[in-house]
Scaffold this motif. Sequence first.
Motif, PDB file in Angstrom:
ATOM      1  N   THR A 465      25.697  41.496  34.010  1.00 35.63           N
ATOM      2  CA  THR A 465      26.524  41.530  32.802  1.00 35.63           C
ATOM      3  C   THR A 465      26.996  42.956  32.525  1.00 35.63           C
ATOM      4  N   GLY A 466      26.084  43.922  32.589  1.00 31.07           N
ATOM      5  CA  GLY A 466      26.449  45.304  32.295  1.00 31.07           C
ATOM      6  C   GLY A 466      27.372  45.903  33.331  1.00 31.07           C
ATOM      7  N   LEU A 467      27.007  45.763  34.608  1.00 29.13           N
ATOM      8  CA  LEU A 467      27.835  46.336  35.660  1.00 29.13           C
ATOM      9  C   LEU A 467      29.212  45.682  35.685  1.00 29.13           C
ATOM     10  N   HIS A 468      29.261  44.364  35.516  1.00 28.68           N
ATOM     11  CA  HIS A 468      30.547  43.670  35.495  1.00 28.68           C
ATOM     12  C   HIS A 468      31.418  44.208  34.367  1.00 28.68           C
ATOM     13  N   ALA A 469      30.824  44.420  33.213  1.00 25.46           N
ATOM     14  CA  ALA A 469      31.596  44.931  32.074  1.00 25.46           C
ATOM     15  C   ALA A 469      32.107  46.336  32.342  1.00 25.46           C
ATOM     16  N   ALA A 470      31.272  47.166  32.958  1.00 25.53           N
ATOM     17  CA  ALA A 470      31.673  48.546  33.232  1.00 25.53           C
ATOM     18  C   ALA A 470      32.756  48.618  34.292  1.00 25.53           C
ATOM     19  N   ALA A 471      32.723  47.700  35.261  1.00 24.06           N
ATOM     20  CA  ALA A 471      33.682  47.734  36.362  1.00 24.06           C
ATOM     21  C   ALA A 471      34.968  46.993  36.046  1.00 24.06           C
ATOM     22  N   ALA A 472      34.938  46.078  35.085  1.00 28.02           N
ATOM     23  CA  ALA A 472      36.116  45.271  34.775  1.00 28.02           C
ATOM     24  C   ALA A 472      37.242  46.146  34.229  1.00 28.02           C
ATOM     25  N   THR A 473      38.452  45.750  34.518  1.00 30.23           N
ATOM     26  CA  THR A 473      39.626  46.488  34.057  1.00 30.23           C
ATOM     27  C   THR A 473      39.633  46.604  32.530  1.00 30.23           C
ATOM     28  N   TRP A 474      39.904  47.800  32.026  1.00 28.85           N
ATOM     29  CA  TRP A 474      39.979  48.016  30.572  1.00 28.85           C
ATOM     30  C   TRP A 474      41.359  48.577  30.227  1.00 28.85           C
ATOM     31  N   ARG A 475      42.155  47.777  29.537  1.00 30.99           N
ATOM     32  CA  ARG A 475      43.444  48.250  29.033  1.00 30.99           C
ATOM     33  C   ARG A 475      43.392  48.468  27.530  1.00 30.99           C
ATOM     34  N   SER A 476      42.600  47.628  26.873  1.00 37.29           N
ATOM     35  CA  SER A 476      42.372  47.740  25.434  1.00 37.29           C
ATOM     36  C   SER A 476      41.087  46.998  25.121  1.00 37.29           C
ATOM     37  N   GLY A 477      40.549  47.242  23.934  1.00 35.96           N
ATOM     38  CA  GLY A 477      39.331  46.555  23.550  1.00 35.96           C
ATOM     39  C   GLY A 477      39.509  45.048  23.509  1.00 35.96           C
ATOM     40  N   ALA A 478      40.640  44.586  22.986  1.00 34.69           N
ATOM     41  CA  ALA A 478      40.883  43.149  22.893  1.00 34.69           C
ATOM     42  C   ALA A 478      41.053  42.526  24.270  1.00 34.69           C
ATOM     43  N   ALA A 479      41.810  43.185  25.158  1.00 30.16           N
ATOM     44  CA  ALA A 479      42.029  42.640  26.499  1.00 30.16           C
ATOM     45  C   ALA A 479      40.721  42.579  27.279  1.00 30.16           C
ATOM     46  N   LEU A 539      40.319  33.160  47.046  1.00 25.30           N
ATOM     47  CA  LEU A 539      40.180  32.762  45.647  1.00 25.30           C
ATOM     48  C   LEU A 539      41.251  31.751  45.257  1.00 25.30           C
ATOM     49  N   GLU A 540      42.466  31.993  45.687  1.00 28.15           N
ATOM     50  CA  GLU A 540      43.559  31.052  45.362  1.00 28.15           C
ATOM     51  C   GLU A 540      43.307  29.698  46.002  1.00 28.15           C
ATOM     52  N   ALA A 541      42.870  29.708  47.274  1.00 27.52           N
ATOM     53  CA  ALA A 541      42.626  28.450  47.972  1.00 27.52           C
ATOM     54  C   ALA A 541      41.479  27.665  47.348  1.00 27.52           C
ATOM     55  N   ALA A 542      40.534  28.366  46.728  1.00 29.60           N
ATOM     56  CA  ALA A 542      39.401  27.705  46.085  1.00 29.60           C
ATOM     57  C   ALA A 542      39.735  27.192  44.694  1.00 29.60           C
ATOM     58  N   GLY A 543      40.936  27.525  44.178  1.00 27.36           N
ATOM     59  CA  GLY A 543      41.348  26.985  42.892  1.00 27.36           C
ATOM     60  C   GLY A 543      41.330  27.939  41.722  1.00 27.36           C
ATOM     61  N   ALA A 544      41.293  29.240  41.964  1.00 26.90           N
ATOM     62  CA  ALA A 544      41.271  30.198  40.858  1.00 26.90           C
ATOM     63  C   ALA A 544      42.510  30.034  39.972  1.00 26.90           C
ATOM     64  N   GLU A 545      42.302  30.126  38.671  1.00 26.24           N
ATOM     65  CA  GLU A 545      43.410  30.068  37.723  1.00 26.24           C
ATOM     66  C   GLU A 545      44.069  31.427  37.556  1.00 26.24           C
ATOM     67  N   ALA A 546      43.299  32.474  37.787  1.00 23.69           N
ATOM     68  CA  ALA A 546      43.809  33.842  37.690  1.00 23.69           C
ATOM     69  C   ALA A 546      42.980  34.717  38.609  1.00 23.69           C
ATOM     70  N   ILE A 547      43.561  35.837  39.040  1.00 23.64           N
ATOM     71  CA  ILE A 547      42.855  36.803  39.880  1.00 23.64           C
ATOM     72  C   ILE A 547      43.090  38.184  39.301  1.00 23.64           C
ATOM     73  N   HIS A 548      42.013  38.940  39.142  1.00 20.95           N
ATOM     74  CA  HIS A 548      42.079  40.281  38.586  1.00 20.95           C
ATOM     75  C   HIS A 548      41.701  41.305  39.646  1.00 20.95           C
ATOM     76  N   ALA A 549      42.481  42.376  39.751  1.00 20.50           N
ATOM     77  CA  ALA A 549      42.164  43.498  40.631  1.00 20.50           C
ATOM     78  C   ALA A 549      41.324  44.513  39.867  1.00 20.50           C
ATOM     79  N   SER A 550      40.769  45.473  40.588  1.00 20.21           N
ATOM     80  CA  SER A 550      39.935  46.499  39.952  1.00 20.21           C
ATOM     81  C   SER A 550      40.759  47.658  39.417  1.00 20.21           C
ATOM     82  N   SER A 551      42.066  47.643  39.644  1.00 20.60           N
ATOM     83  CA  SER A 551      42.931  48.701  39.137  1.00 20.60           C
ATOM     84  C   SER A 551      43.451  48.332  37.757  1.00 20.60           C
ATOM     85  N   GLY A 552      43.319  49.264  36.836  1.00 20.00           N
ATOM     86  CA  GLY A 552      43.815  49.022  35.483  1.00 20.00           C
ATOM     87  C   GLY A 552      45.320  48.901  35.405  1.00 20.00           C
ATOM     88  N   ARG A 553      46.000  49.328  36.455  1.00 21.66           N
ATOM     89  CA  ARG A 553      47.464  49.269  36.457  1.00 21.66           C
ATOM     90  C   ARG A 553      48.005  48.013  37.113  1.00 21.66           C
TER      91      ARG A 553
END
Length: 659
Positions: A465-479, A539-553
Motif C-alpha cells: 500500500t505504501g510503496l504503491h502510493a509513493a510510486a503512483a503518478t501524482w498530478r494533484s491530490g485529488a487525482a 494488460l489490454e489483452a487481459a481486459g484492463a479498463e485503463a493503463i497508467h504509466a509511471s511518468s507523471g507526464r
Amino acid sequence: MSQPLSPGQRRTLLALVDTFAPALRRAGDPHGFYATPGSASGAHLAAEAFLAELSGDQRADLGRLLDILGRAGMRRWMPLAGREAVLRGVSRLDPRAAQGIAALRRLCLMLTYAGAGPEAPNPFWRQFGYPGPTFTGGASEPDLPTVRPGDGATLEADVVVVGSGAGGGVIAGELAGRGLRVVVLEAGAQFADAELGKSELWAYRNLYWRGGFTPTADGNVSLIAGKTLGGGTTVNWMNCVRTPDEVRREWAGLGLEGLDGPAFEADLDAVMARLGANDQASEYNGTHLRMLEGAQRLGYRARKAFRNADPARHDPQHAGHIGFGDATGSKQSTLKTYLRDAVARGARIVTRAAAERILTEGGRAVGVAATVRGEDGTFRQVTVRAPQVVVAGGALETPALLLRSGLGGPAVGEYLRLHPCGVLTGLFAEDQRNWWGPAQAALVDEFSGRVGGYGYLVETIQYTTGLHAAAATWRSGAAHKDLMAGHSRSVTLIHLTRDHGHGRVTLDGQGQARVTYAVTDPLDVENYWHGQATVARLLEAAGAEAIHASSGRARPWKRGEDLEAWIAGLRTQPIDTGGHAVFSAHQMGTARMGLDPDTSVANPRGELHRTPGVWIGDTSAFPTSSGANPMITCMALARRTARFVAQAAGVREGALSAD
C-alpha cells in the motif's frame, strides 16, 4: 543524534501530508476513503520522526525547504488549490526545490498508506479490502546464535566472510562443512520470525539497505537491497530461476571454465535442492491470472515459478508479505539453510558488523577491520584475522569495501548492472485480491533473449500500500486519491531488462557507496521500450479498463482508445527521474570475474588478480548481467568459488561438504 523539527516546520509538514492526500467530498464514499485526510494515519508524525533521524546535510536541506514552503504560504487551512499552487510555484523557482518536494511527497504518501499492522490498522485499507499482515505465530527466538566481541577484540579464523546473503551464506556453509574455521560479518541485524512481516515501514527501516527504495546519486534509478542476516534471501520474492543457457555460454567464453558444462549444472541442482525449490507453493492471485490470460491470448511463452518455500509452513494468506520478512518460517533463505549449516559446524556470526577495510600484509589478505554497532547505539572496533577473505556484501557495498581498502584495480565499481525495471499498472473491473498469494508465482519469458541473448522478463510484484502510493503518478491530490481508490482493482507488471550497458559505484566524501546509472545503452533503451509495449499489450489483452504509466507526464490509456498510439506516446518522455521511473532489486558486476586485470577485478576462480586471499563471493562477481532473478545463479557461483577458496586454504578435495 536526532534533531527535531521546529514548530513552523511541523505545521508545514502537516499541511503537506494533507495536500498530498487531501480530504475530499465525494458521493458514494462508503469507507470514508475520500473524506479522510492523510494526517489521520499519523503520517505527519512518522515523517517528522524520519526527517529527524536523517544525516546532517539531508536534514538541513529538507528543513530549509520546509521553511521556504512555510514562508511561501503553505498552511493547512488554505484551500487545496492554494496549497498546490504554492508547491508548483516553489518547484518552478529551483530544480533542487522541485526534487526536494518530490522526495517529501513520496515519503508522505508512503507513510500515509503503509500503516503499522493489525494493532493499528490504516484508515485507508478498508477501501482496498486489505486485511494487512495478520499472521500471529512464528518463532519468538532468533534462528541462530551470534557472538558479541568486545571493543578491540580480535577473532582468529581460517576464512572471514563479509556478508550473509545468497553468496556469503552459501560460502560460509560450504567452507564450514569442509572443516574450516569461519567467521561471518553481517552489517544488518537478525530478527526472530515473530518480528517479521508485520509492517511495511518496519521492514524498510530494519531489513533493507539505507531504509528501502533509495535513489541513485543521479536520481535515475530507485534501488532496493537487503541488509539483514540472510541478506537479500531474507526479503526477496523467492523466484528461483536457473541461469539461462545463453548466459552460461557467454560467461564460459569470458574465462569461467565449466560454466556451460555439467559441473555448474551440479552446482545449480545442489542449491535448488538445499533451498527446497518447488512449484507446489506458487498459487496465482489476480495479478498472476491477468498476466497469464494476456500471455495466452497473445501467444506469449509463460511458466510457473519455482520458489524456495517449505510447503508445510507455506500459507497463501500470508505469502504476500514475504518482502517484509517471512513470519511463518516457510521461506528457505540462507538463514534457514546454509547459515544454519555453517553454525552447526562451528562458524561464528557477528551481526551489525560493518566491514571498514580489508587488511593486507605483504600484498596478501590477512583479515578484516570492522565496526560493530550495539543495540544500545554504541560502537566497537573488531578485527578478524584470517588468511582468506570472502567479500560478499552485495554489488553496492562490495566495491565500496574494496575501494576503501585500495584493492581490486581499475575495474572496481565499474560495470554495475541493475536489471532496470519499468512498470505499468492496469485497472480492472473487479477486486484482484493481490495481497493473497506469493509475490512472484509466474513469469513471461517470451522475449528473454530477443537480441543476442539480451532481452527482458515480465514479472509480477509484491502487493504493497505504501510503496504503491509513493510510486503512483501524482498530478494533484485529488487525482492521486482517485488513482489510489482503485488500488484493489489494480494489476502492476514489471519488465526486467538484461542490461548491456552499465553504471558505476564510487565513494562519496564519507567513504560510502555512491551509485550512478543511466539507461542510455541503445540496446537497453530499445529493450526498455519493447518491454513497455509488451506489458501494455498484456494488460489490454487481459481486459484492463485503463493503463497508467509511471511518468507523471503520461496520460492514462482508457479502453476504446488506440493502444498502439498510446504506446508510441510513451517514448516521448525520458527514462529517468523526470520521466518513466526505473527500479532495481538486482545489482551485479561491480567486482566482476574475468581474464583481464584492467577490465575485471577477480580472476575466473573469484580471487582478486593482484591480492591473493581476497575473493569475490556475491553478484558483484557476475561478468555481465544474468538476465534472470539472480539468487540461484549467485548461490551456484558461490558454491563453485567455495571450492577454490577451500583449495587455497589447504583443504583436500573430497573433504566433508555441506551437501
